[in-house]
Enzyme design. Structure first.
Site, PDB file in Angstrom:
ATOM      1  N   LYS A   6       0.264   4.040   0.091  1.00 25.53           N
ATOM      2  CA  LYS A   6      -0.961   5.249   0.661  1.00 25.53           C
ATOM      3  C   LYS A   6      -0.690   6.602  -0.211  1.00 25.53           C
ATOM      4  CE  LYS A   6       0.600   2.984   4.960  1.00 25.53           C
ATOM      5  NZ  LYS A   6      -0.019   3.442   6.316  1.00 25.53           N
ATOM      6  N   GLU A  36      -5.035  -5.073  10.891  1.00 24.13           N
ATOM      7  CA  GLU A  36      -4.455  -3.972  10.710  1.00 24.13           C
ATOM      8  C   GLU A  36      -3.960  -3.505  12.286  1.00 24.13           C
ATOM      9  OE1 GLU A  36      -1.997  -2.915   7.015  1.00 24.13           O
ATOM     10  OE2 GLU A  36      -3.637  -1.594   6.834  1.00 24.13           O
ATOM     11  N   GLY A  38       2.685   1.802  10.538  1.00 24.60           N
ATOM     12  CA  GLY A  38       3.355   3.067  10.488  1.00 24.60           C
ATOM     13  C   GLY A  38       4.225   3.717  12.102  1.00 24.60           C
ATOM     14  N   ASN A  40       0.975  -1.278  -0.327  1.00 24.80           N
ATOM     15  CA  ASN A  40      -0.085   0.148  -0.158  1.00 24.80           C
ATOM     16  C   ASN A  40       0.843   1.444   0.213  1.00 24.80           C
ATOM     17  OD1 ASN A  40      -1.658   1.924   0.821  1.00 24.80           O
ATOM     18  ND2 ASN A  40      -1.983   1.285   3.020  1.00 24.80           N
ATOM     19  N   GLU A  49      -6.491   4.643   7.804  1.00 19.01           N
ATOM     20  CA  GLU A  49      -6.303   5.966   7.819  1.00 19.01           C
ATOM     21  C   GLU A  49      -7.710   6.870   7.227  1.00 19.01           C
ATOM     22  OE1 GLU A  49      -2.871   5.136   5.933  1.00 19.01           O
ATOM     23  OE2 GLU A  49      -1.624   5.047   7.470  1.00 19.01           O
ATOM     24  N   HIS A 105      -9.486   1.150   5.327  1.00 14.97           N
ATOM     25  CA  HIS A 105      -7.911   1.537   5.539  1.00 14.97           C
ATOM     26  C   HIS A 105      -8.904   1.341   6.748  1.00 14.97           C
ATOM     27  CE1 HIS A 105      -4.343   1.925   6.390  1.00 14.97           C
ATOM     28  NE2 HIS A 105      -3.898   0.860   5.651  1.00 14.97           N
ATOM     29  N   SER A 107       3.330  -2.504  10.421  1.00 13.78           N
ATOM     30  CA  SER A 107       5.351  -2.544  10.659  1.00 13.78           C
ATOM     31  C   SER A 107       5.818  -3.346  10.606  1.00 13.78           C
ATOM     32  CB  SER A 107       4.903  -1.951  12.123  1.00 13.78           C
ATOM     33  OG  SER A 107       5.082  -0.760  12.584  1.00 13.78           O
TER      34      SER A 107
HETATM   35  C1  PEP Z   1      -1.329  -0.025   6.148  1.00 16.24           C
HETATM   36  O1  PEP Z   1      -0.733   0.884   6.053  1.00 16.24           O
HETATM   37  O2  PEP Z   1      -1.571  -0.902   5.581  1.00 16.24           O
HETATM   38  C2  PEP Z   1       0.447  -0.420   7.476  1.00 16.24           C
HETATM   39  C3  PEP Z   1       0.714  -1.643   7.299  1.00 16.24           C
HETATM   40  O3  PEP Z   1       1.722   1.052   6.921  1.00 16.24           O
HETATM   41  P1  PEP Z   1       2.816   0.333   7.835  1.00 16.24           P
HETATM   42  O4  PEP Z   1       3.665  -1.403   7.164  1.00 16.24           O
HETATM   43  O5  PEP Z   1       4.070   1.492   7.856  1.00 16.24           O
HETATM   44  O6  PEP Z   1       2.666  -0.419   8.990  1.00 16.24           O
END
Ligand code: PEP
Length: 253
Positions: free
Chosen positions: A11, A164, A170, A9, A96, A94, A210
């Site tokens: 983003k 997630e 992040g 992703n 976000e 997601h 992460s």
């Molecule tokens: C995500 O945004 O789906 C995600 C897992 O981000 P990160 O790997 O940066 O934590």
């Protein structure tokens, strides 16, 4: 036997020129990795160009969001029909989007329905907030997100779920492999209750939060985890390639 998925992703990162550069840097090596489904999700404006660059390869394209109406006066939105022409997957719900754009369970439900209707494969993201995790409410929150997101949806099409935990996205603070595996086992049981055992065994459930080249193995090797949704590390070709290779190795066993 569920084939693992490694999905990136991107983003709101990469201009069109940067997206072209990024995909060009990893296309051939990514294409050569077997036994794993590889998905990249660039920003909307780069989908067509990136799609051209991966045409004929084993890499799939996904979008990061969609609107649930097919066309009309919805200024600035992107419809499922537009995306179905370009890609195969779409990330829905997601955290976000839930956090910054007020996406509710009802909206997520409409988006999944709209995606499935045009043959797009939704990657449904669910996950608990830090306070919910600390209060021991993870399972309650996930069960509620699943029942709202999937209400009255027939899962004949392909659904992918990404667990997630919001505290891990992040932040550099990933869940442990064991912890993620247990939670994903719970999600699969929940799918079994909402649908049936066969569907629950078929649905691929990813971990996200992460994940990087150093910790990926800890997640991918877990029996209930069918791959990963990667944010930050998907923008670094050597990281994304390494994670995908690790998934391929495990899947081969
Ligand atoms: C995500 O945004 O789906 C995600 C897992 O981000 P990160 O790997 O940066 O934590």
């Amino acid at each position: 036997m569920r084939i693992p998925i490694i999905a990136g992703n991107w983003k709101m990162n990469t201009t069109l020129a940067e997206a072209i550069k990024l995909v060009s840097e990893m296309r051939d090596e990514l294409d050569a990795i077997a036994n794993v489904d590889k998905v990249i999700c660039p920003p909307f404006i780069s989908l067509a160009a990136v799609g051209e660059l991966i045409k004929g390869s084993s890499i799939s394209l996904g979008a990061q969001n969609l609107y649930f109406e097919e066309k009309g006066a919805y200024t600035g939105e992107i419809s499922p029909l537009m995306l179905a022409e370009l890609g195969e997957f779409v990330i829905v719900g997601h955290s976000e989007r839930r956090q910054y754009f007020n996406e509710t369970g009802d909206i997520v439900n409409k988006k999944i329905r709209a995606a499935l209707k045009v043959g797009l494969k939704p990657i449904l993201c669910i996950g608990e907030k830090p306070a919910e995790n600390e209060a021991g409410r993870t399972k309650v929150v996930l069960a509620e997100q699943l029942s709202l997101s999937l209400a009255d949806i027939d899962l004949a099409g392909s659904l992918i779920i990404a667990y997630e935990p919001i505290w891990a996205i992040g932040t550099g603070r990933a869940a442990s492999g064991k912890e993620a595996n247990e939670t994903i086992e719970f999600i699969r049981q929940n799918i079994s209750q909402l649908y049936n055992k066969e569907i629950a065994q078929r649905v691929r459930i990813l971990y996200g939060g992460s994940v990087n080249a150093t910790n990926a193995n800890e997640f991918i090797q877990q029996p209930e985890i069918d791959g990963a949704l990667i944010g930050g590390a998907s923008l670094k070709p050597e990281q994304f390639l390494s994670i995908t290779r690790q998934a391929s190795e495990i899947s081969r066993l």
